[in-house]
Design a protein around this motif. Structure first.
Motif, PDB file in Angstrom:
ATOM      1  N   GLU A  42      57.851  87.132 -42.999  1.00 27.07           N
ATOM      2  CA  GLU A  42      57.426  87.828 -44.200  1.00 27.07           C
ATOM      3  C   GLU A  42      56.727  86.905 -45.191  1.00 27.07           C
ATOM      4  O   GLU A  42      57.018  85.713 -45.272  1.00 27.07           O
ATOM      5  N   GLU A  43      55.811  87.487 -45.975  1.00 27.41           N
ATOM      6  CA  GLU A  43      55.274  86.776 -47.114  1.00 27.41           C
ATOM      7  C   GLU A  43      56.383  86.611 -48.142  1.00 27.41           C
ATOM      8  O   GLU A  43      57.155  87.520 -48.393  1.00 27.41           O
ATOM      9  N   LEU A  48      55.110  80.741 -52.104  1.00 29.38           N
ATOM     10  CA  LEU A  48      55.533  80.039 -50.898  1.00 29.38           C
ATOM     11  C   LEU A  48      54.657  80.445 -49.713  1.00 29.38           C
ATOM     12  O   LEU A  48      54.267  81.598 -49.592  1.00 29.38           O
ATOM     13  N   SER A  49      54.383  79.484 -48.833  1.00 32.31           N
ATOM     14  CA  SER A  49      53.630  79.772 -47.618  1.00 32.31           C
ATOM     15  C   SER A  49      54.577  79.909 -46.432  1.00 32.31           C
ATOM     16  O   SER A  49      55.588  79.196 -46.356  1.00 32.31           O
ATOM     17  N   THR A  50      54.275  80.822 -45.523  1.00 36.44           N
ATOM     18  CA  THR A  50      55.083  81.004 -44.322  1.00 36.44           C
ATOM     19  C   THR A  50      54.187  81.039 -43.098  1.00 36.44           C
ATOM     20  O   THR A  50      53.001  81.369 -43.195  1.00 36.44           O
ATOM     21  N   LEU A  51      54.768  80.709 -41.945  1.00 33.92           N
ATOM     22  CA  LEU A  51      54.068  80.865 -40.670  1.00 33.92           C
ATOM     23  C   LEU A  51      55.047  81.357 -39.636  1.00 33.92           C
ATOM     24  O   LEU A  51      56.255  81.150 -39.736  1.00 33.92           O
ATOM     25  N   GLN A  52      54.526  82.053 -38.635  1.00 38.49           N
ATOM     26  CA  GLN A  52      55.342  82.557 -37.530  1.00 38.49           C
ATOM     27  C   GLN A  52      54.684  82.180 -36.208  1.00 38.49           C
ATOM     28  O   GLN A  52      53.510  82.498 -35.992  1.00 38.49           O
ATOM     29  N   GLY A 197      43.700  68.220 -49.545  1.00 39.08           N
ATOM     30  CA  GLY A 197      43.676  68.991 -50.778  1.00 39.08           C
ATOM     31  C   GLY A 197      43.336  70.454 -50.595  1.00 39.08           C
ATOM     32  O   GLY A 197      43.016  71.142 -51.580  1.00 39.08           O
ATOM     33  N   GLN A 198      43.411  70.938 -49.358  1.00 39.71           N
ATOM     34  CA  GLN A 198      43.113  72.345 -49.079  1.00 39.71           C
ATOM     35  C   GLN A 198      44.361  73.201 -49.275  1.00 39.71           C
ATOM     36  O   GLN A 198      45.476  72.755 -49.052  1.00 39.71           O
ATOM     37  N   SER A 199      44.152  74.444 -49.682  1.00 39.28           N
ATOM     38  CA  SER A 199      45.276  75.348 -49.887  1.00 39.28           C
ATOM     39  C   SER A 199      45.810  75.847 -48.552  1.00 39.28           C
ATOM     40  O   SER A 199      45.101  75.850 -47.533  1.00 39.28           O
ATOM     41  N   TRP A 200      47.072  76.261 -48.546  1.00 39.28           N
ATOM     42  CA  TRP A 200      47.690  76.869 -47.381  1.00 39.28           C
ATOM     43  C   TRP A 200      47.613  78.394 -47.491  1.00 39.28           C
ATOM     44  O   TRP A 200      47.731  78.938 -48.592  1.00 39.28           O
ATOM     45  N   PRO A 201      47.409  79.094 -46.375  1.00 39.30           N
ATOM     46  CA  PRO A 201      47.442  80.563 -46.429  1.00 39.30           C
ATOM     47  C   PRO A 201      48.833  81.047 -46.818  1.00 39.30           C
ATOM     48  O   PRO A 201      49.829  80.378 -46.561  1.00 39.30           O
ATOM     49  N   VAL A 202      48.892  82.230 -47.417  1.00 42.63           N
ATOM     50  CA  VAL A 202      50.182  82.800 -47.799  1.00 42.63           C
ATOM     51  C   VAL A 202      51.046  83.012 -46.558  1.00 42.63           C
ATOM     52  O   VAL A 202      52.232  82.689 -46.554  1.00 42.63           O
ATOM     53  N   HIS A 203      50.457  83.541 -45.498  1.00 40.90           N
ATOM     54  CA  HIS A 203      51.166  83.725 -44.238  1.00 40.90           C
ATOM     55  C   HIS A 203      50.155  83.698 -43.100  1.00 40.90           C
ATOM     56  O   HIS A 203      49.030  84.174 -43.249  1.00 40.90           O
ATOM     57  N   LYS A 204      50.599  83.147 -41.952  1.00 39.85           N
ATOM     58  CA  LYS A 204      49.736  83.136 -40.778  1.00 39.85           C
ATOM     59  C   LYS A 204      50.584  83.175 -39.523  1.00 39.85           C
ATOM     60  O   LYS A 204      51.629  82.523 -39.442  1.00 39.85           O
ATOM     61  N   ASP A 205      50.117  83.962 -38.521  1.00 37.66           N
ATOM     62  CA  ASP A 205      50.767  84.032 -37.214  1.00 37.66           C
ATOM     63  C   ASP A 205      50.019  83.167 -36.217  1.00 37.66           C
ATOM     64  O   ASP A 205      48.785  83.075 -36.247  1.00 37.66           O
ATOM     65  N   PHE A 206      50.761  82.541 -35.308  1.00 36.79           N
ATOM     66  CA  PHE A 206      50.198  81.734 -34.233  1.00 36.79           C
ATOM     67  C   PHE A 206      50.783  82.211 -32.909  1.00 36.79           C
ATOM     68  O   PHE A 206      51.861  82.792 -32.870  1.00 36.79           O
TER      69      PHE A 206
END
Length: 261
Positions: A42-43, A48-52, A197-206
Motif C-alpha cells: 500500500e501507499e 513514505l515510499s513503498t515497493l513490492q 538526489g532523485q526522488s523516490w516514487p510513492v509506490h512501485k511494483d517489481f
C-alpha cells in the motif's frame, strides 16, 4: 531508528526491509529524511515510499517448468504472506501446466521452520522409497535457510530440485534452473537515486515484467545430462525448458498482476 528520528536530515535515507515495519514507518517523521518500506503493498501516508516485489508470477512459472515430474513442495510454515505466495504459485503453475502429482510438506508451525536444514535432510534421507535417486521427483524448498537440507540431499543423491530466491546452483549440480528474486538490484537502484538526489516514487511494483524476477538456467546440470544416459531420458534439455518458459511467460505475467504478492 531513534537516531534517525531525532538527528536525521532531509539528505538521509532509511530502508526498512519487511512489511512488519509498517507501523514503525508510519510513526517516523518524514522530515527527518526519506524512508523506503520494502515489500509493502500500500501507499503510505506522510510521504513514505513503498515497493513490492511480486513473487507469485515467477513462482507460477517455475512450477509450470517442473510439470513433467512429481512435485514436492517443502514449506517452512503457513501464514507468511510472501512464503504463501511462492508455495501457492509453484503449485498453481504446476497444476495449470498439467502436472499430475503435487505434495506439500510443512516443516513447522512457526518461523522455526526457516532454520531446519538438518531436519529436512533427515526427512528426505529416511524416506528412501520416495526420494533416493528419484528421477521422477522435483524438490521445491520454500523454507528459508532450511532449503540447504534439500540442496545437500539433491547434490548427494542426484535428485532434481529447483532453486528458489537466488542462484542456487552453487549448492547442487542437480538444479536445472533457479527462480531469481533480485531484491538486491532493486535496492541498489533506490540507493543510486538517493545519491543522485532523485526522488523516490510513492509506490512501485517489481517482478517478471520489470526483469527483477526471472529464471536462471544451470549449465552444469545440462552437462551432466549429456554424460549420463539414464538421466538424459528423464529430464528436458535446456532448449526444452526455454521453450516451456516462452510458452508460459505471458500467462505468468498476467498471474503476477492479479496476485497481491
Amino acid at each position: 531508528m531513534n537516531n534517525f528520528t531525532t538527528n536525521g536530515t532531509a539528505e538521509k535515507a532509511l530502508i526498512l526491509c519487511g512489511p512488519q515495519y509498517e507501523s514503525l514507518a508510519q510513526e517516523l517523521h518524514p522530515g527527518a529524511g526519506r524512508i523506503l518500506l520494502v515489500d509493502s503493498q500500500e501507499e503510505m501516508p506522510n510521504g513514505l515510499s513503498t515497493l513490492q516485489l511480486k513473487r507469485y508470477g515467477g513462482a507460477w512459472l517455475a512450477g509450470a517448468l517442473s510439470k513433467r515430474h512429481e512435485l514436492h513442495i517443502f514449506k517452512a510454515f503457513d501464514g507468511d504472506s510472501m512464503m504463501d505466495a511462492v508455495a501457492d504459485g509453484i503449485e498453481d503453475g504446476y497444476r495449470d501446466a498439467g502436472g499430475q502429482e503435487c505434495h506439500r510438506i510443512v516443516l513447522a508451525d512457526s518461523y522455526r521452520g526457516t532454520n531446519m536444514p538438518d531436519e529436512l535432510f533427515h526427512l528426505l534421507y529416511t524416506n528412501p522409497d520416495e526420494y533416493w535417486e528419484a528421477v521422477n521427483v522435483c524438490l521445491a524448498p520454500v523454507c528459508g535457510a532450511s532449503r540447504m537440507g534439500a540442496y545437500a540431499y539433491s547434490n548427494n543423491f542426484c535428485v532434481y530440485s529447483m532453486g528458489i530466491g537466488e542462484d542456487c546452483s552453487i549448492f547442487s549440480d542437480w538444479l536445472p534452473y533457479s527462480l531469481i528474486y533480485d531484491m538486491g538490484e532493486i535496492i541498489k537502484t533506490y540507493i543510486n537515486q538517493w545519491l543522485a538526489g532523485q526522488s523516490w516514487p510513492v509506490h512501485k511494483d517489481f517482478g517478471l515484467s520489470t526483469g527483477h524476477v526471472r529464471i536462471l538456467y544451470n549449465d552444469r546440470f545440462f552437462g551432466l545430462l549429456n554424460r549420463i544416459h539414464y538421466y538424459r531420458e528423464n529430464f528436458p534439455q535446456r532448449d526444452e525448458y526455454e521453450a516451456l518458459e516462452a510458452q508460459y511467460i505471458e500467462t505468468a505475467k498476467e498471474k503476477e498482476m492479479t496476485h497481491a504478492y
